[in-house]
Motif scaffolding. Structure first.
Motif, PDB file in Angstrom:
ATOM      1  N   THR A  81      15.796 -41.796  -6.479  1.00  0.00           N
ATOM      2  CA  THR A  81      17.000 -41.181  -5.935  1.00  0.00           C
ATOM      3  C   THR A  81      16.651 -39.945  -5.114  1.00  0.00           C
ATOM      4  N   ALA A  82      17.475 -39.662  -4.142  1.00  0.00           N
ATOM      5  CA  ALA A  82      17.292 -38.476  -3.310  1.00  0.00           C
ATOM      6  C   ALA A  82      18.630 -38.116  -2.687  1.00  0.00           C
ATOM      7  N   THR A  83      18.847 -36.838  -2.457  1.00  0.00           N
ATOM      8  CA  THR A  83      20.048 -36.374  -1.768  1.00  0.00           C
ATOM      9  C   THR A  83      19.594 -35.757  -0.452  1.00  0.00           C
ATOM     10  N   LEU A  84      20.249 -36.131   0.634  1.00  0.00           N
ATOM     11  CA  LEU A  84      19.858 -35.643   1.947  1.00  0.00           C
ATOM     12  C   LEU A  84      21.069 -35.522   2.850  1.00  0.00           C
ATOM     13  N   LYS A  85      20.854 -34.890   3.987  1.00  0.00           N
ATOM     14  CA  LYS A  85      21.872 -34.798   5.036  1.00  0.00           C
ATOM     15  C   LYS A  85      21.540 -35.833   6.100  1.00  0.00           C
TER      16      LYS A  85
END
Length: 119
Positions: free
Chosen positions: A34-38
């Motif tokens: 999982t990863a959170t990005l713009k």
């Protein structure tokens, strides 16, 4: 592409398994996938399935937040997709779907794995 090369690519990409001689997304996703990005692109379509011909669920705009939880490969299109949930900055709407990897890249500057060859 030989079976050995498919296994090597699958081993390099977390969340993938080799099943029936081809790549398949693993049914359970581990936390490191999982990863959170713009969103870095001006806009990216989020499809309901990992296919360009699939219905578009919504469009993510530049700087919208995306929580990516899995990668998927569409061998016929020779395209990688990132599956996740996009939260739109404009109205806070959350939509789940598949975005093209180059615009929804959970690994920063890392390019997508080698393009899959046609069988």
């Amino acid at each position: 592409m030989t079976g050995l090369n498919r296994r090597r690519i699958a081993a390099d990409v977390p969340g993938f398994v080799v099943a029936g001689g081809g790549l398949a997304a693993a049914p359970s996703v581990q936390a490191y996938d999982t990863a959170t990005l713009k969103v870095p692109c001006n806009a990216v379509k989020f499809h309901k399935k990992s296919s360009k011909s699939s219905t578009v669920a919504d469009i993510g705009c530049k700087r919208d937040t995306v929580r990516v939880d899995q990668l998927a490969c569409k061998a016929k299109e020779r395209t990688w997709y990132s599956r996740g949930t996009v939260t739109r900055r404009l109205d806070g709407t959350r939509v789940r779907g598949h975005g093209i990897y180059r615009c929804v890249n959970p690994y920063g500057a890392t390019p997508p794995p080698e393009d899959p060859k046609r069988p």
